[in-house]
Design a protein around this motif. Structure first.
Motif, PDB file in Angstrom:
ATOM      1  N   ILE A  55       0.848  -1.214   0.000  1.00 43.98           N
ATOM      2  CA  ILE A  55       0.000   0.000   0.000  1.00 43.98           C
ATOM      3  C   ILE A  55       0.877   1.256   0.000  1.00 43.98           C
ATOM      4  O   ILE A  55       0.620   2.214  -0.719  1.00 43.98           O
ATOM      5  CB  ILE A  55      -0.935   0.003   1.246  1.00 43.98           C
ATOM      6  CG1 ILE A  55      -1.959  -1.117   1.159  1.00 43.98           C
ATOM      7  CG2 ILE A  55      -1.634   1.356   1.409  1.00 43.98           C
ATOM      8  CD1 ILE A  55      -2.691  -1.404   2.470  1.00 43.98           C
ATOM      9  N   LEU A  56       1.931   1.220   0.799  1.00 40.48           N
ATOM     10  CA  LEU A  56       2.783   2.418   0.918  1.00 40.48           C
ATOM     11  C   LEU A  56       3.928   2.427  -0.107  1.00 40.48           C
ATOM     12  O   LEU A  56       4.699   3.387  -0.164  1.00 40.48           O
ATOM     13  CB  LEU A  56       3.352   2.528   2.338  1.00 40.48           C
ATOM     14  CG  LEU A  56       2.333   2.785   3.457  1.00 40.48           C
ATOM     15  CD1 LEU A  56       3.006   2.739   4.823  1.00 40.48           C
ATOM     16  CD2 LEU A  56       1.647   4.147   3.269  1.00 40.48           C
ATOM     17  N   GLY A  57       4.049   1.342  -0.883  1.00 43.75           N
ATOM     18  CA  GLY A  57       5.133   1.261  -1.880  1.00 43.75           C
ATOM     19  C   GLY A  57       6.512   1.240  -1.230  1.00 43.75           C
ATOM     20  O   GLY A  57       7.449   1.889  -1.689  1.00 43.75           O
ATOM     21  N   LEU A  58       6.652   0.460  -0.156  1.00 39.63           N
ATOM     22  CA  LEU A  58       7.907   0.485   0.616  1.00 39.63           C
ATOM     23  C   LEU A  58       9.011  -0.385   0.015  1.00 39.63           C
ATOM     24  O   LEU A  58      10.179  -0.229   0.368  1.00 39.63           O
ATOM     25  CB  LEU A  58       7.648   0.034   2.063  1.00 39.63           C
ATOM     26  CG  LEU A  58       6.633   0.867   2.850  1.00 39.63           C
ATOM     27  CD1 LEU A  58       6.426   0.290   4.250  1.00 39.63           C
ATOM     28  CD2 LEU A  58       7.100   2.317   2.959  1.00 39.63           C
ATOM     29  N   GLU A  59       8.641  -1.312  -0.840  1.00 41.25           N
ATOM     30  CA  GLU A  59       9.599  -2.221  -1.507  1.00 41.25           C
ATOM     31  C   GLU A  59      10.555  -2.878  -0.510  1.00 41.25           C
ATOM     32  O   GLU A  59      11.775  -2.920  -0.716  1.00 41.25           O
ATOM     33  CB  GLU A  59      10.386  -1.455  -2.580  1.00 41.25           C
ATOM     34  CG  GLU A  59       9.468  -0.964  -3.687  1.00 41.25           C
ATOM     35  CD  GLU A  59      10.127   0.042  -4.600  1.00 41.25           C
ATOM     36  OE1 GLU A  59      11.161   0.622  -4.212  1.00 41.25           O
ATOM     37  OE2 GLU A  59       9.595   0.249  -5.699  1.00 41.25           O
ATOM     38  N   ASN A  60       9.992  -3.361   0.576  1.00 37.30           N
ATOM     39  CA  ASN A  60      10.772  -4.105   1.594  1.00 37.30           C
ATOM     40  C   ASN A  60      11.882  -3.308   2.255  1.00 37.30           C
ATOM     41  O   ASN A  60      12.797  -3.890   2.836  1.00 37.30           O
ATOM     42  CB  ASN A  60      11.390  -5.370   0.983  1.00 37.30           C
ATOM     43  CG  ASN A  60      10.332  -6.407   0.734  1.00 37.30           C
ATOM     44  OD1 ASN A  60       9.431  -6.577   1.562  1.00 37.30           O
ATOM     45  ND2 ASN A  60      10.417  -7.071  -0.401  1.00 37.30           N
ATOM     46  N   ARG A  61      11.825  -1.995   2.161  1.00 37.92           N
ATOM     47  CA  ARG A  61      12.913  -1.208   2.759  1.00 37.92           C
ATOM     48  C   ARG A  61      12.719  -1.006   4.264  1.00 37.92           C
ATOM     49  O   ARG A  61      13.631  -0.587   4.949  1.00 37.92           O
ATOM     50  CB  ARG A  61      13.019   0.165   2.082  1.00 37.92           C
ATOM     51  CG  ARG A  61      13.622   0.105   0.687  1.00 37.92           C
ATOM     52  CD  ARG A  61      13.520   1.445   0.010  1.00 37.92           C
ATOM     53  NE  ARG A  61      12.122   1.814  -0.220  1.00 37.92           N
ATOM     54  CZ  ARG A  61      11.730   2.973  -0.717  1.00 37.92           C
ATOM     55  NH1 ARG A  61      12.614   3.896  -1.013  1.00 37.92           N
ATOM     56  NH2 ARG A  61      10.453   3.229  -0.914  1.00 37.92           N
ATOM     57  N   LEU A 186       3.801  10.885   0.705  1.00 41.95           N
ATOM     58  CA  LEU A 186       4.856  10.721   1.708  1.00 41.95           C
ATOM     59  C   LEU A 186       6.217  10.635   1.016  1.00 41.95           C
ATOM     60  O   LEU A 186       6.290  10.225  -0.146  1.00 41.95           O
ATOM     61  CB  LEU A 186       4.624   9.431   2.508  1.00 41.95           C
ATOM     62  CG  LEU A 186       3.301   9.329   3.261  1.00 41.95           C
ATOM     63  CD1 LEU A 186       3.159   7.953   3.893  1.00 41.95           C
ATOM     64  CD2 LEU A 186       3.195  10.411   4.321  1.00 41.95           C
ATOM     65  N   THR A 187       7.264  10.987   1.739  1.00 44.70           N
ATOM     66  CA  THR A 187       8.619  10.877   1.208  1.00 44.70           C
ATOM     67  C   THR A 187       9.374   9.850   2.045  1.00 44.70           C
ATOM     68  O   THR A 187       9.440   9.988   3.263  1.00 44.70           O
ATOM     69  CB  THR A 187       9.359  12.238   1.374  1.00 44.70           C
ATOM     70  OG1 THR A 187       8.568  13.229   0.753  1.00 44.70           O
ATOM     71  CG2 THR A 187      10.736  12.218   0.762  1.00 44.70           C
ATOM     72  N   PHE A 188       9.912   8.833   1.395  1.00 43.45           N
ATOM     73  CA  PHE A 188      10.630   7.805   2.155  1.00 43.45           C
ATOM     74  C   PHE A 188      12.142   7.859   1.962  1.00 43.45           C
ATOM     75  O   PHE A 188      12.881   7.283   2.739  1.00 43.45           O
ATOM     76  CB  PHE A 188      10.124   6.410   1.767  1.00 43.45           C
ATOM     77  CG  PHE A 188       8.702   6.173   2.178  1.00 43.45           C
ATOM     78  CD1 PHE A 188       8.375   5.994   3.503  1.00 43.45           C
ATOM     79  CD2 PHE A 188       7.677   6.172   1.238  1.00 43.45           C
ATOM     80  CE1 PHE A 188       7.063   5.800   3.902  1.00 43.45           C
ATOM     81  CE2 PHE A 188       6.363   5.971   1.612  1.00 43.45           C
ATOM     82  CZ  PHE A 188       6.057   5.779   2.946  1.00 43.45           C
ATOM     83  N   ASN A 189      12.576   8.535   0.904  1.00 40.54           N
ATOM     84  CA  ASN A 189      13.990   8.518   0.575  1.00 40.54           C
ATOM     85  C   ASN A 189      14.849   9.046   1.737  1.00 40.54           C
ATOM     86  O   ASN A 189      14.669  10.172   2.173  1.00 40.54           O
ATOM     87  CB  ASN A 189      14.200   9.383  -0.688  1.00 40.54           C
ATOM     88  CG  ASN A 189      15.536   9.105  -1.311  1.00 40.54           C
ATOM     89  OD1 ASN A 189      16.146   8.060  -1.055  1.00 40.54           O
ATOM     90  ND2 ASN A 189      16.017  10.048  -2.104  1.00 40.54           N
ATOM     91  N   ARG A 190      15.750   8.214   2.236  1.00 39.11           N
ATOM     92  CA  ARG A 190      16.683   8.554   3.328  1.00 39.11           C
ATOM     93  C   ARG A 190      15.971   8.849   4.670  1.00 39.11           C
ATOM     94  O   ARG A 190      16.526   9.496   5.543  1.00 39.11           O
ATOM     95  CB  ARG A 190      17.589   9.715   2.864  1.00 39.11           C
ATOM     96  CG  ARG A 190      18.687  10.221   3.806  1.00 39.11           C
ATOM     97  CD  ARG A 190      19.670   9.145   4.248  1.00 39.11           C
ATOM     98  NE  ARG A 190      20.640   9.596   5.243  1.00 39.11           N
ATOM     99  CZ  ARG A 190      20.424   9.585   6.573  1.00 39.11           C
ATOM    100  NH1 ARG A 190      19.279   9.169   7.071  1.00 39.11           N
ATOM    101  NH2 ARG A 190      21.368   9.972   7.389  1.00 39.11           N
TER     102      ARG A 190
END
Ligand code: PLP
Length: 379
Positions: A55-61, A186-190
């Motif tokens: 849902i959040l597009g986290l790609e297992n990160r 949302l911004t997930f980068n770093r």
């Protein structure tokens, strides 16, 4: 009733409630139990995490930890990261515009010997990036920032902060995304960790999430049976955890449509309110659309909230958490809003269930309240 206090909490969606009841009835088992029923519960728990990842597009990160809400998630991430880094980086950067569930953790950490540094905020209520840059060093072990401010709706430059932190690998970056989820991207980068509360997006109270990029970089603050990667010991609350997935899915799927609908309401309200003498909009124009902070110069916020309440309109002074404490709001103070205007500030906050009829109803109530108060207002 016209409910315009959605930043404090929202009405639970019926299917979220139904899911909670159904899992309680059919799958009340402990996911840690070794029998067939326990294994089934554990499977469902893991599936819920896979769904959240999608849902959040986290790609297992990220590892996903179910919590009781953002207060717990913030405590877990901030104390966990600070304790982990204490031996080699004991400075923490925060701003005064954070929610008490961050600021009070910071004050506690300061008492424990951490060095706190407060980053300045611009008159628009945004983190001053140049000042942040000047505060950074290899001694900084933690930087925390909310994505959307709960008092004004102002969005913080998360991507820019993340970019700046690229050169400081020891610094854990935590984002409180409570007021952002379901309203803005949302911004997930770093970003190393992120907090959410289910009841802010039509989920249930007592339901939250913490996303953590590397759980080994967080010291546990709750000790016990070792559930949730050892970070949150205690029997897993499967019904509440499954129900938040339902709420999250709807919030994310409906985000863009909701954003543009609430933007229309926000613009409409701004245009309407600007026509009244002595009424000032405190929320910057480009803020997230669901929160509109309005100042009345000369009348106390509590008096206004009561007057609206009598008209069957529910809204709040600053935030539900601090509105009973009776001190001037730090967020508005740091933006340079005059004290008399802060004292007379109210927060209108909209959500997925807010309709055009609510906005029209609010306007009608506003005219009545204004009529009662206008003699007291300074221009
Ligand atoms: N962070 C922000 C920005 C909030 O607005 C809130 C609640 O108002 C919280 C954290 C805390 O959430 P909860 O009370 O659900 O733990």
């Amino acid at each position: 009733m016209i409910y315009l206090d959605n930043a404090a909490t929202t009405k639970p969606a019926q299917d979220v409630l139904d899911t909670f009841v159904k899992v309680n009835q059919d799958l009340y088992f402990n996911p840690n139990s070794p029998h067939q029923a326990g294994l089934q519960a554990e499977q469902l728990l893991q599936q819920a995490k896979v769904q959240i990842d999608r849902i959040l597009g986290l790609e297992n990160r990220y590892d996903i930890i179910f919590t009781s809400g953002a207060t717990e998630s913030n405590n877990m991430a901030l104390k966990g990261a600070a304790y982990n880094r204490k031996p080699f980086a004991d400075e923490i950067i925060v701003s005064v515009i954070e929610h008490p569930s961050v600021l009070e953790v910071m004050r506690h950490l300061e008492e424990e010997g951490f060095k706190l540094k407060y980053v300045n905020v611009t008159t628009e209520g945004k983190i001053d990036l140049e000042h942040l840059k000047s505060l950074m060093s290899s001694n900084v072990g933690l930087v925390t920032c909310m994505q959307v401010n709960n008092i004004t709706g102002q969005e913080q430059p998360i991507a820019e902060i993340a970019q700046l932190l690229k050169d400081y690998p020891k610094a854990h970056f935590h984002v409180d995304a409570v007021q952002a989820i379901g309203k803005v991207p949302l911004t997930f980068n770093r970003v190393d960790s992120m907090s959410f509360s289910g009841h802010k997006f039509n989920g249930l109270k007592g339901q939250g999430l913490l996303l953590a990029r590397n759980i080994h970089n967080l010291e546990p603050v709750i000790h016990g049976g070792g559930q949730e990667y050892g970070l949150r010991s205690g029997t897993v609350n499967l019904p509440i955890d499954i129900a938040i997935v339902k709420a999250l899915k709807q919030a994310v799927q409906q985000r863009d449509a909701l954003n543009s609908r609430l933007r229309q309401y926000n613009n409409d309200l701004r245009a309407f309110l600007q026509t009244f003498r002595g009424v000032k909009i405190n929320s910057p124009v480009n803020s997230a659309p669901h929160i509109l902070n309005v100042g009345f110069d000369g009348v106390k916020g509590e008096v206004l909230v009561n007057a609206f309440s009598k008209q069957n309109v529910m809204l709040s002074t600053t935030s539900a958490c601090s509105s009973k404490r009776g001190h001037l709001n730090e967020v508005l103070l740091s933006m340079g809003v005059p004290e008399s205007q802060i004292e007379g500030s109210i927060r209108i906050s909209m959500g997925a269930l807010t309709s055009e009829a609510d906005i029209e109803g609010f306007k009608a109530a506003f005219e009545k309240v204004y009529e009662e108060m206008k003699e007291l207002l300074k221009s």
